[in-house]
Design a protein around this motif. Structure first.
Motif, PDB file in Angstrom:
ATOM      1  N   LEU A  58      24.526  26.445 120.016  1.00 14.29           N
ATOM      2  CA  LEU A  58      25.239  27.015 118.877  1.00 14.29           C
ATOM      3  C   LEU A  58      25.279  26.040 117.706  1.00 14.29           C
ATOM      4  CD1 LEU A  58      28.239  28.767 120.668  1.00 14.29           C
ATOM      5  CD2 LEU A  58      26.214  29.849 119.688  1.00 14.29           C
ATOM      6  N   ARG A  59      25.423  24.749 117.996  1.00 17.84           N
ATOM      7  CA  ARG A  59      25.432  23.745 116.927  1.00 17.84           C
ATOM      8  C   ARG A  59      24.075  23.712 116.215  1.00 17.84           C
ATOM      9  NH1 ARG A  59      26.646  19.894 119.838  1.00 17.84           N
ATOM     10  NH2 ARG A  59      28.917  19.915 119.565  1.00 17.84           N
ATOM     11  N   ARG A  60      23.012  23.799 116.979  1.00 13.92           N
ATOM     12  CA  ARG A  60      21.676  23.783 116.366  1.00 13.92           C
ATOM     13  C   ARG A  60      21.461  25.027 115.508  1.00 13.92           C
ATOM     14  NH1 ARG A  60      16.796  26.029 117.400  1.00 13.92           N
ATOM     15  NH2 ARG A  60      14.959  24.887 116.647  1.00 13.92           N
ATOM     16  N   LEU A  61      21.859  26.197 116.015  1.00 12.00           N
ATOM     17  CA  LEU A  61      21.702  27.423 115.235  1.00 12.00           C
ATOM     18  C   LEU A  61      22.517  27.353 113.948  1.00 12.00           C
ATOM     19  CD1 LEU A  61      21.855  30.122 118.064  1.00 12.00           C
ATOM     20  CD2 LEU A  61      19.836  29.373 116.796  1.00 12.00           C
ATOM     21  N   ALA A  62      23.725  26.810 114.031  1.00 10.09           N
ATOM     22  CA  ALA A  62      24.560  26.684 112.838  1.00 10.09           C
ATOM     23  C   ALA A  62      23.931  25.735 111.828  1.00 10.09           C
ATOM     24  CB  ALA A  62      25.949  26.195 113.236  1.00 10.09           C
TER      25      ALA A  62
ATOM     26  N   ALA B  42      32.318  28.171 104.259  1.00  4.91           N
ATOM     27  CA  ALA B  42      33.216  28.920 105.147  1.00  4.91           C
ATOM     28  C   ALA B  42      32.482  29.392 106.389  1.00  4.91           C
ATOM     29  CB  ALA B  42      33.812  30.106 104.400  1.00  4.91           C
ATOM     30  N   ARG B  43      31.244  29.816 106.211  1.00  7.29           N
ATOM     31  CA  ARG B  43      30.442  30.250 107.358  1.00  7.29           C
ATOM     32  C   ARG B  43      30.192  29.076 108.309  1.00  7.29           C
ATOM     33  NH1 ARG B  43      27.292  34.730 107.484  1.00  7.29           N
ATOM     34  NH2 ARG B  43      27.493  34.884 105.217  1.00  7.29           N
ATOM     35  N   ILE B  44      29.874  27.915 107.752  1.00  6.23           N
ATOM     36  CA  ILE B  44      29.642  26.729 108.580  1.00  6.23           C
ATOM     37  C   ILE B  44      30.899  26.374 109.364  1.00  6.23           C
ATOM     38  CG2 ILE B  44      29.162  24.254 108.503  1.00  6.23           C
ATOM     39  CD1 ILE B  44      27.402  24.808 106.054  1.00  6.23           C
ATOM     40  N   GLU B  45      32.048  26.434 108.704  1.00  6.02           N
ATOM     41  CA  GLU B  45      33.304  26.110 109.380  1.00  6.02           C
ATOM     42  C   GLU B  45      33.582  27.067 110.526  1.00  6.02           C
ATOM     43  OE1 GLU B  45      35.381  23.560 109.153  1.00  6.02           O
ATOM     44  OE2 GLU B  45      33.911  22.667 107.809  1.00  6.02           O
ATOM     45  N   ARG B  46      33.288  28.343 110.329  1.00  3.39           N
ATOM     46  CA  ARG B  46      33.482  29.317 111.413  1.00  3.39           C
ATOM     47  C   ARG B  46      32.575  29.007 112.586  1.00  3.39           C
ATOM     48  NH1 ARG B  46      33.539  32.939 106.997  1.00  3.39           N
ATOM     49  NH2 ARG B  46      31.420  33.627 107.454  1.00  3.39           N
TER      50      ARG B  46
ATOM     51  N   LEU C  83      39.026  32.110 120.461  1.00  3.34           N
ATOM     52  CA  LEU C  83      38.449  32.162 121.808  1.00  3.34           C
ATOM     53  C   LEU C  83      37.603  33.414 121.984  1.00  3.34           C
ATOM     54  CD1 LEU C  83      41.483  30.954 123.946  1.00  3.34           C
ATOM     55  CD2 LEU C  83      39.459  29.644 123.275  1.00  3.34           C
ATOM     56  N   LEU C  84      38.056  34.534 121.443  1.00  4.52           N
ATOM     57  CA  LEU C  84      37.262  35.765 121.519  1.00  4.52           C
ATOM     58  C   LEU C  84      35.964  35.615 120.736  1.00  4.52           C
ATOM     59  CD1 LEU C  84      40.040  38.498 121.156  1.00  4.52           C
ATOM     60  CD2 LEU C  84      38.782  37.845 123.224  1.00  4.52           C
ATOM     61  N   ARG C  85      36.031  34.942 119.585  1.00  3.64           N
ATOM     62  CA  ARG C  85      34.808  34.698 118.814  1.00  3.64           C
ATOM     63  C   ARG C  85      33.852  33.799 119.574  1.00  3.64           C
ATOM     64  NH1 ARG C  85      36.814  32.136 113.713  1.00  3.64           N
ATOM     65  NH2 ARG C  85      34.688  31.317 113.754  1.00  3.64           N
ATOM     66  N   ALA C  86      34.394  32.820 120.292  1.00  6.18           N
ATOM     67  CA  ALA C  86      33.552  31.916 121.067  1.00  6.18           C
ATOM     68  C   ALA C  86      32.828  32.668 122.172  1.00  6.18           C
ATOM     69  CB  ALA C  86      34.393  30.785 121.659  1.00  6.18           C
ATOM     70  N   VAL C  87      33.520  33.596 122.815  1.00  5.55           N
ATOM     71  CA  VAL C  87      32.868  34.415 123.842  1.00  5.55           C
ATOM     72  C   VAL C  87      31.831  35.334 123.200  1.00  5.55           C
ATOM     73  CG1 VAL C  87      33.234  36.188 125.597  1.00  5.55           C
ATOM     74  CG2 VAL C  87      34.854  34.299 125.376  1.00  5.55           C
ATOM     75  N   GLY C  88      32.183  35.926 122.066  1.00  3.04           N
ATOM     76  CA  GLY C  88      31.245  36.808 121.382  1.00  3.04           C
ATOM     77  C   GLY C  88      30.004  36.085 120.886  1.00  3.04           C
ATOM     78  N   ALA C  89      30.120  34.793 120.624  1.00  2.00           N
ATOM     79  CA  ALA C  89      28.968  34.023 120.139  1.00  2.00           C
ATOM     80  C   ALA C  89      27.881  33.884 121.192  1.00  2.00           C
ATOM     81  CB  ALA C  89      29.428  32.639 119.679  1.00  2.00           C
ATOM     82  N   LEU C  90      28.195  34.177 122.444  1.00  4.37           N
ATOM     83  CA  LEU C  90      27.189  34.056 123.504  1.00  4.37           C
ATOM     84  C   LEU C  90      25.999  34.981 123.259  1.00  4.37           C
ATOM     85  CD1 LEU C  90      29.496  33.882 126.654  1.00  4.37           C
ATOM     86  CD2 LEU C  90      28.317  31.993 125.518  1.00  4.37           C
ATOM     87  N   ARG C  91      26.228  36.085 122.531  1.00  2.00           N
ATOM     88  CA  ARG C  91      25.138  37.038 122.341  1.00  2.00           C
ATOM     89  C   ARG C  91      24.047  36.499 121.418  1.00  2.00           C
ATOM     90  NH1 ARG C  91      29.405  39.027 119.243  1.00  2.00           N
ATOM     91  NH2 ARG C  91      28.941  39.224 117.004  1.00  2.00           N
ATOM     92  N   VAL C  92      24.328  35.431 120.661  1.00  2.00           N
ATOM     93  CA  VAL C  92      23.314  34.893 119.745  1.00  2.00           C
ATOM     94  C   VAL C  92      22.477  33.797 120.393  1.00  2.00           C
ATOM     95  CG1 VAL C  92      24.895  35.378 117.856  1.00  2.00           C
ATOM     96  CG2 VAL C  92      24.723  33.048 118.731  1.00  2.00           C
ATOM     97  N   LEU C  93      22.795  33.427 121.622  1.00  2.00           N
ATOM     98  CA  LEU C  93      22.106  32.299 122.241  1.00  2.00           C
ATOM     99  C   LEU C  93      20.609  32.555 122.395  1.00  2.00           C
ATOM    100  CD1 LEU C  93      24.658  31.254 125.012  1.00  2.00           C
ATOM    101  CD2 LEU C  93      24.200  30.114 122.839  1.00  2.00           C
ATOM    102  N   ALA C  94      20.248  33.789 122.669  1.00  2.00           N
ATOM    103  CA  ALA C  94      18.836  34.102 122.901  1.00  2.00           C
ATOM    104  C   ALA C  94      18.068  34.356 121.614  1.00  2.00           C
ATOM    105  CB  ALA C  94      18.726  35.319 123.821  1.00  2.00           C
ATOM    106  N   ARG C  95      18.745  34.383 120.487  1.00  2.00           N
ATOM    107  CA  ARG C  95      18.073  34.641 119.222  1.00  2.00           C
ATOM    108  C   ARG C  95      17.317  33.406 118.734  1.00  2.00           C
ATOM    109  NH1 ARG C  95      22.876  37.655 115.780  1.00  2.00           N
ATOM    110  NH2 ARG C  95      23.273  39.363 117.257  1.00  2.00           N
ATOM    111  N   ARG C  96      16.316  33.669 117.934  1.00  2.00           N
ATOM    112  CA  ARG C  96      15.616  32.569 117.284  1.00  2.00           C
ATOM    113  C   ARG C  96      16.460  32.013 116.144  1.00  2.00           C
ATOM    114  NH1 ARG C  96       9.835  34.789 115.625  1.00  2.00           N
ATOM    115  NH2 ARG C  96      11.185  36.428 114.767  1.00  2.00           N
ATOM    116  N   ALA C  97      16.155  30.806 115.754  1.00  2.00           N
ATOM    117  CA  ALA C  97      16.873  30.201 114.637  1.00  2.00           C
ATOM    118  C   ALA C  97      16.704  31.069 113.398  1.00  2.00           C
ATOM    119  CB  ALA C  97      16.344  28.791 114.372  1.00  2.00           C
TER     120      ALA C  97
END
Length: 214
Positions: free
Chosen positions: A181-185, A108-112, A33-47
């Motif tokens: 996040l799915r698209r970026l992944a 492993a990165r994809i799974e995360r 859950l903490l990682r999910a919240v932390g992932a918000l910072r990548v939303l504005a990044r380009r692919a």
């Protein structure tokens, strides 16, 4: 009076937000859950693009041809997957082992990433459901106090605003976040596939030289 205050109801918010929080804590570990919240910072990044890493691998290949694979050990490499492969190449590991390590690291990165997406998708599903629960709670309060007009209004507000909160959180917040996040992944997974072939080729070419040097 602030018109937005009309749409504020602490009871409805507590039912929806509290319900989503409890459901998420039950379903997922707190670290995720903490990682999910932390992932918000990548939303504005380009692919992500791996152009810099591909160019660095080409430069490493030139260094290895000129100075031998042991010279790669002095290179500064920021990308963890490239760094892992280069360490294995310096240690004269087989190309097949290098390829397997790269694939495992990428998977492993994809799974995360997908685990984080699952959290936000779960929130998108749970929020409307708890909005419906809030609606039922408000209607029950209203029907059990029909003789008291002072209760009917607040109870109806809970019923309607809980539905609103659930719809907004689910469809305007959580679901778009999960989709982004799915698209970026997906893009990152595709881009990281570009690293595999040149790294494996480097490992296959330099292992005999590393073995002779050893």
């Amino acid at each position: 009076m602030n018109p937005l205050a009309t749409f504020a109801d602490p009871v409805a918010a507590a039912i929806v937000l509290g319900g989503v929080a409890v459901a998420s804590l039950v379903r997922f570990p707190s670290a995720l859950l903490l990682r999910a919240v932390g992932a918000l910072r990548v939303l504005a990044r380009r692919a992500p693009r791996m152009d810099v890493e591909v160019e660095q691998i080409a430069a490493l290949a030139r260094i290895a041809r000129k100075h031998g694979p042991m010279a790669l050990d002095r290179s500064v490499i920021d990308d963890p997957d490239v760094s892992l492969a280069v360490r294995m190449i310096v240690d004269a590991d087989p190309a097949e082992a290098v390829q397997a390590a790269i694939v495992r690291a990428r998977e492993a990165r994809i799974e995360r990433h997908l685990a984080v997406v699952e959290v936000w998708s779960s929130i998108a599903e749970a929020a409307p459901a708890f909005g419906l629960i809030g609606t039922i709670v408000g209607l029950v309060r209203m029907f059990t106090a029909m003789q008291d007009p002072s209760v009917i209004g607040p109870a109806m507000a809970v019923a309607l605003l809980a539905t609103l909160y659930g719809a907004v959180i689910g469809n305007l917040i959580a679901q778009p976040i999960a989709g982004r996040l799915r698209r970026l992944a997906r893009v990152e997974a595709f881009e990281r596939e570009r690293l595999e072939a040149p790294l494996v080729a480097l490992a296959r070419r330099e292992r005999p030289r590393a073995s002779v040097a050893a």
